[in-house]
Structures are given as structure tokens and as C-alpha cells.
Design a protein around this motif. Structure first.
Motif, PDB file in Angstrom:
ATOM      1  N   ARG A   7     -69.707 -10.438  63.193  1.00  0.00           N
ATOM      2  CA  ARG A   7     -70.308 -10.057  61.917  1.00  0.00           C
ATOM      3  C   ARG A   7     -69.495  -8.914  61.329  1.00  0.00           C
ATOM      4  O   ARG A   7     -69.133  -7.974  62.017  1.00  0.00           O
ATOM      5  CB  ARG A   7     -71.747  -9.598  62.116  1.00  0.00           C
ATOM      6  N   HIS A  22     -60.015 -14.572  49.851  1.00  0.00           N
ATOM      7  CA  HIS A  22     -60.180 -15.224  51.144  1.00  0.00           C
ATOM      8  C   HIS A  22     -60.399 -16.730  50.993  1.00  0.00           C
ATOM      9  O   HIS A  22     -60.783 -17.402  51.946  1.00  0.00           O
ATOM     10  CB  HIS A  22     -61.356 -14.603  51.911  1.00  0.00           C
ATOM     11  N   TRP A  41     -62.263 -21.554  62.539  1.00  0.00           N
ATOM     12  CA  TRP A  41     -62.768 -20.212  62.235  1.00  0.00           C
ATOM     13  C   TRP A  41     -63.493 -20.337  60.909  1.00  0.00           C
ATOM     14  O   TRP A  41     -62.884 -20.550  59.868  1.00  0.00           O
ATOM     15  CB  TRP A  41     -61.625 -19.211  62.128  1.00  0.00           C
ATOM     16  N   ARG A  42     -64.806 -20.270  60.951  1.00  0.00           N
ATOM     17  CA  ARG A  42     -65.620 -20.423  59.750  1.00  0.00           C
ATOM     18  C   ARG A  42     -66.264 -19.082  59.420  1.00  0.00           C
ATOM     19  O   ARG A  42     -66.729 -18.382  60.315  1.00  0.00           O
ATOM     20  CB  ARG A  42     -66.698 -21.464  59.972  1.00  0.00           C
ATOM     21  N   ILE A  43     -66.300 -18.774  58.129  1.00  0.00           N
ATOM     22  CA  ILE A  43     -66.950 -17.544  57.688  1.00  0.00           C
ATOM     23  C   ILE A  43     -67.983 -17.913  56.636  1.00  0.00           C
ATOM     24  O   ILE A  43     -67.678 -18.594  55.664  1.00  0.00           O
ATOM     25  CB  ILE A  43     -65.935 -16.547  57.095  1.00  0.00           C
ATOM     26  N   ARG A  45     -70.858 -16.215  54.046  1.00  0.00           N
ATOM     27  CA  ARG A  45     -71.236 -14.954  53.419  1.00  0.00           C
ATOM     28  C   ARG A  45     -72.651 -15.058  52.890  1.00  0.00           C
ATOM     29  O   ARG A  45     -73.016 -16.015  52.218  1.00  0.00           O
ATOM     30  CB  ARG A  45     -70.278 -14.601  52.278  1.00  0.00           C
ATOM     31  N   LEU A  50     -70.956 -10.936  56.341  1.00  0.00           N
ATOM     32  CA  LEU A  50     -70.031 -12.018  56.674  1.00  0.00           C
ATOM     33  C   LEU A  50     -70.249 -12.398  58.131  1.00  0.00           C
ATOM     34  O   LEU A  50     -70.234 -11.536  59.014  1.00  0.00           O
ATOM     35  CB  LEU A  50     -68.579 -11.568  56.484  1.00  0.00           C
ATOM     36  N   HIS A  52     -68.795 -14.741  61.121  1.00  0.00           N
ATOM     37  CA  HIS A  52     -67.610 -15.486  61.566  1.00  0.00           C
ATOM     38  C   HIS A  52     -67.989 -16.311  62.794  1.00  0.00           C
ATOM     39  O   HIS A  52     -68.568 -15.769  63.738  1.00  0.00           O
ATOM     40  CB  HIS A  52     -66.496 -14.523  61.990  1.00  0.00           C
ATOM     41  N   VAL A  54     -66.087 -18.717  65.526  1.00  0.00           N
ATOM     42  CA  VAL A  54     -64.747 -19.057  65.983  1.00  0.00           C
ATOM     43  C   VAL A  54     -64.840 -19.960  67.201  1.00  0.00           C
ATOM     44  O   VAL A  54     -65.595 -19.681  68.131  1.00  0.00           O
ATOM     45  CB  VAL A  54     -63.967 -17.770  66.364  1.00  0.00           C
ATOM     46  N   LYS A  89     -61.582  -6.559  66.008  1.00  0.00           N
ATOM     47  CA  LYS A  89     -61.383  -7.820  66.718  1.00  0.00           C
ATOM     48  C   LYS A  89     -61.731  -7.700  68.195  1.00  0.00           C
ATOM     49  O   LYS A  89     -61.922  -8.689  68.870  1.00  0.00           O
ATOM     50  CB  LYS A  89     -59.941  -8.293  66.568  1.00  0.00           C
TER      51      LYS A  89
END
Length: 101
Positions: A7, A22, A41-43, A45, A50, A52, A54, A89
Motif C-alpha cells: 500500500r 503511471h 503487478w497491478r495497482i 487506486r 494505492l 499494489h 504483485v 520496497k
């Protein structure tokens, strides 16, 4: 394969800028991510939040590979100016709250 959830949060007023910048990522960054085991990798909103999601062979190995990668460093500088706090990260996945099996 590991499934990781992260997040991050946008600074207020940067939603449209984030969405525009983005909409795609640089080809060299996508290539290094795929070469290091990223399947998706999806985000998503929701307002300023946000989320994420993965799917990656080994998240720790991906982090190590991206640590000094010029494409990732440039991307993080670009994105971090829009975020409310830098994207860490190394934060790992979100804690599992509930799962339907």
C-alpha cells in the motif's frame, strides 16, 4: 510464486498527475522486472490510496535486482514526488486479514 500486497498513498491533489504518468511504465523498467520474475503487478487506486498486487517468483530477489537498477531508480524518483512518503520496497507484504479458501 509469491503474491505480495503493498500500500502506498498519494499526496492530495496529485491523483490526475499520477494516473497520467503511471498509465504506462518505461519499457526498460518493465523488461528488468520481467527478467527478475515479475509475472504481474497491478495497482488499484481508491482516492489517495494505492494498492499494489504483485505476483513474482521471489520478491526479495526482485528487490535486490532493482536496488541499483538505473531504470528503477529514475522511476522511483519520478513517482516519489507524487507520493505521501517514499515507497519502501523493503516493506514486504501486507498482513493477511482474511482469506477465502
Amino acid at each position: 510464486m509469491e503474491r505480495i500486497a503493498l500500500r502506498t498513498r498519494l499526496k492530495p491533489g496529485y491523483e490526475a498527475t499520477y494516473d497520467r504518468e503511471h498509465a504506462s511504465i518505461p519499457a526498460d523498467l518493465e523488461a528488468v522486472m520481467r527478467a527478475n520474475g515479475v509475472h504481474s503487478w497491478r495497482i488499484f487506486r481508491d482516492g489517495l490510496d494505492l494498492f499494489h498486487f504483485v505476483e513474482v517468483d521471489d520478491y526479495a530477489a526482485l528487490q535486490a535486482a532493482l536496488k541499483d537498477d538505473p531504470a528503477d531508480q529514475a522511476w522511483q524518483v519520478q513517482m516519489n514526488r507524487l507520493l505521501d512518503g517514499d515507497f519502501d520496497k523493503g516493506a514486504g507484504g501486507l498482513a493477511l486479514v482474511w482469506e477465502m479458501t
